[in-house]
Scaffold this motif. Structure first.
Motif, PDB file in Angstrom:
ATOM      1  N   SER A  38     -20.472   8.544  18.107  1.00 12.96           N
ATOM      2  CA  SER A  38     -19.937   9.552  17.192  1.00 12.96           C
ATOM      3  C   SER A  38     -19.091  10.561  17.962  1.00 12.96           C
ATOM      4  CB  SER A  38     -21.088  10.281  16.485  1.00 12.96           C
ATOM      5  OG  SER A  38     -21.863   9.376  15.732  1.00 12.96           O
ATOM      6  N   PRO A  39     -18.193  11.272  17.268  1.00 11.34           N
ATOM      7  CA  PRO A  39     -17.340  12.236  17.967  1.00 11.34           C
ATOM      8  C   PRO A  39     -18.111  13.489  18.374  1.00 11.34           C
ATOM      9  CG  PRO A  39     -16.947  12.378  15.610  1.00 11.34           C
ATOM     10  CD  PRO A  39     -17.875  11.208  15.827  1.00 11.34           C
ATOM     11  N   SER A  40     -17.692  14.064  19.456  1.00 10.22           N
ATOM     12  CA  SER A  40     -18.243  15.342  19.909  1.00 10.22           C
ATOM     13  C   SER A  40     -17.109  16.108  20.582  1.00 10.22           C
ATOM     14  CB  SER A  40     -19.402  15.135  20.897  1.00 10.22           C
ATOM     15  OG  SER A  40     -18.965  14.426  22.040  1.00 10.22           O
TER      16      SER A  40
ATOM     17  N   GLN B 179      -9.840   7.259  23.643  1.00 13.59           N
ATOM     18  CA  GLN B 179      -9.065   8.306  22.974  1.00 13.59           C
ATOM     19  C   GLN B 179      -9.434   9.638  23.611  1.00 13.59           C
ATOM     20  OE1 GLN B 179     -10.346  10.002  19.245  1.00 13.59           O
ATOM     21  NE2 GLN B 179      -8.288   9.836  18.371  1.00 13.59           N
ATOM     22  N   THR B 180      -8.423  10.348  24.075  1.00 11.20           N
ATOM     23  CA  THR B 180      -8.634  11.674  24.635  1.00 11.20           C
ATOM     24  C   THR B 180      -7.844  12.675  23.814  1.00 11.20           C
ATOM     25  OG1 THR B 180      -8.849  10.730  26.864  1.00 11.20           O
ATOM     26  CG2 THR B 180      -8.487  13.102  26.705  1.00 11.20           C
TER      27      THR B 180
ATOM     28  N   VAL C 179      -3.195  17.706  21.271  1.00 11.09           N
ATOM     29  CA  VAL C 179      -2.611  16.560  21.980  1.00 11.09           C
ATOM     30  C   VAL C 179      -3.662  15.459  22.072  1.00 11.09           C
ATOM     31  CG1 VAL C 179      -1.618  15.723  24.141  1.00 11.09           C
ATOM     32  CG2 VAL C 179      -1.070  18.024  23.334  1.00 11.09           C
ATOM     33  N   SER C 180      -3.301  14.264  21.635  1.00  8.89           N
ATOM     34  CA  SER C 180      -4.236  13.145  21.652  1.00  8.89           C
ATOM     35  C   SER C 180      -3.480  11.861  21.966  1.00  8.89           C
ATOM     36  CB  SER C 180      -4.940  13.022  20.297  1.00  8.89           C
ATOM     37  OG  SER C 180      -5.883  11.973  20.299  1.00  8.89           O
TER      38      SER C 180
ATOM     39  N   SER D 130     -12.182  16.213  23.319  1.00 10.20           N
ATOM     40  CA  SER D 130     -12.968  15.131  22.716  1.00 10.20           C
ATOM     41  C   SER D 130     -12.562  13.825  23.377  1.00 10.20           C
ATOM     42  CB  SER D 130     -12.716  15.053  21.208  1.00 10.20           C
ATOM     43  OG  SER D 130     -13.337  13.915  20.639  1.00 10.20           O
ATOM     44  N   VAL D 131     -13.524  13.086  23.905  1.00 12.02           N
ATOM     45  CA  VAL D 131     -13.264  11.791  24.533  1.00 12.02           C
ATOM     46  C   VAL D 131     -14.101  10.751  23.803  1.00 12.02           C
ATOM     47  CG1 VAL D 131     -13.321  10.436  26.652  1.00 12.02           C
ATOM     48  CG2 VAL D 131     -12.829  12.895  26.760  1.00 12.02           C
TER      49      VAL D 131
END
Length: 415
Positions: free
Chosen positions: A341-343, A283-284, A185-186, A22-23
């Motif tokens: 939005s998140p994906s 954010q990764t 991991v983020s 997710s990026v």
């Protein structure tokens, strides 16, 4: 965009993908050119930001760390805790309840999602489950013996430890305790970072200036009085001399107004930790399905193992979705706003273009429920009963004694 389904996640966990990625692009809350304040780290006895050059697309950019892997893991755990406390997410969450202990009731409860070392933390080790020290209880013994080659009992009682990683270094086996790799991991970094300056000063409305060397202030013998001009009321040093005031500002001479929180503070400039301006933040988050596939479940079928791993992965997806809705207020003056939005990308092992799927709060909660039910149907369900511990008397006494010392030291420092 297609919504991530349980079947898609299960197939990915079974071998169809190496990772979920997710990026998320973010901007400072005060808009273009707004300043954000990263965390500081000690370097050569001074505060500094974590800066480095990274390749971003086809260029090299100067970046600054805005939120570390460890901090992001803690935030992800808090997002899962919110879902669990709200009854939207159902999974095992062991906790230690301090509410019934005199003198430490204010602690409330500490869950496995809040303890630094998760269920292997000393807080759990030094607490009682049904009257027995946790590590001597059936559940405690089970999680002590769990390891990556047989993670069944850890999955049953603390599945989030398999997601965020855990080293059982404080248990009966000490340094030989089981290590579970972090699969989630983020981090958040700021791009094209330019370090700014920070200024500070204080204007005293009383305009109190310096005192003469023979008319200084002293630390009062009574902490509630703080300071005094009378040497007879002061703290007495060896030799019977009064102790000059010395508990206020780090700057200034003993006995001067700055030591009793009066007077001006001259304007100053900090060129090292004055915040940064960035072109964007990113954010990764990577959920390693390869790491989950290394978890083994002794005497269980491949289908049951896949179902258990999928349930852990579903918690990771929920952490991303719930984290998005908890906002990105990282610290004072570091509020970030998502640009979309998140994906999630399903990253294959062949280097092909990843499939992108949508995720959301409601759909991720349903994903966790379906995954948990599928694991239970396969014979690998996680515990559904409450895992409530209470602190052992020695832990309560440790807290009380520590608080007594802290109270005395705090009173002394306020002088």
């Amino acid at each position: 965009m297609t919504e991530l389904t349980y079947e898609m996640l299960r197939d990915a966990v079974a071998g169809g993908a190496v990772a979920l990625r997710s990026v998320l692009s973010l901007q400072p809350a005060d808009g273009d050119g707004g300043k954000v304040f990263p965390p500081t780290y000690s370097v050569d006895n001074r505060a500094a930001y974590a800066e480095e050059e990274r390749r971003v697309g086809d260029r090299v950019a100067k970046t600054v760390l805005l939120d570390s892997v460890a901090s992001q893991a803690n935030r992800a755990e808090m997002s899962l805790l919110e879902g669990w406390e709200g009854g939207e997410l159902s999974f095992p969450v062991a906790y230690v309840d301090f509410a019934g202990e005199e003198g430490v009731r204010d602690i409330g409860r500490i869950t496995v999602l809040e303890a630094p070392h998760r269920i292997a933390d000393a807080i759990f080790r030094d607490s009682l489950l049904d009257g027995t020290l946790f590590r001597l209880s059936d559940i405690g013994r089970a999680i002590t013996e769990a390891h990556p080659r047989n993670a069944t009992e850890m999955f049953r009682y603390a599945p989030t430890a398999l997601l965020f990683g855990q080293w059982d270094s404080t248990g009966p086996k000490r340094g030989l305790g089981a290590k579970f790799q972090r699969a989630f991991v983020s981090e958040i970094v700021g791009l094209d970072a330019e370090i700014g300056t920070k200024v500070g000063s204080r204007i005293d409305p009383l305009q109190i200036g310096r005192l003469a060397g023979d008319k200084i202030a002293y630390n009062h013998a009574n902490p509630e009085q703080v300071w005094t001009f009378d040497p007879n009321e002061a703290v007495q040093l060896k030799g019977g001399k009064p102790e000059p005031a010395s508990r206020g500002s780090k700057s200034g001479e003993a006995g001067q107004p700055s030591k009793i929180n009066h007077g001006n503070i001259p304007p100053s400039i900090d060129p090292l930790t004055g915040g940064v301006t960035i072109s964007a933040a990113r954010q990764t988050t990577v959920l390693s399905l390869a790491a989950l596939r290394r978890l083994k479940f002794e005497d269980e079928s491949r289908g049951a193992a896949v179902a258990a791993r999928t349930a852990v992965a579903a918690l990771g997806v929920a952490a991303i979705a719930y984290g998005y809705e908890m906002d990105f207020d990282l610290r004072s003056r570091c509020l970030l706003i998502p640009e979309h939005s998140p994906s999630v990308e399903l990253v294959g092992r062949d280097g092909s273009t990843p499939e992108i799927v949508a995720i959301g709060r409601d759909s991720s909660a349903q994903l966790v429920e379906k995954a948990a039910n599928a694991a239970a149907d396969a014979g690998l369900g996680w515990a559904t009963e409450e895992i409530r511990l209470v602190p052992a008397p020695k832990l309560v006494e440790l807290l009380r004694r520590s608080r007594e010392v802290s109270a005395r030291e705090g009173a002394a420092e306020s002088v």
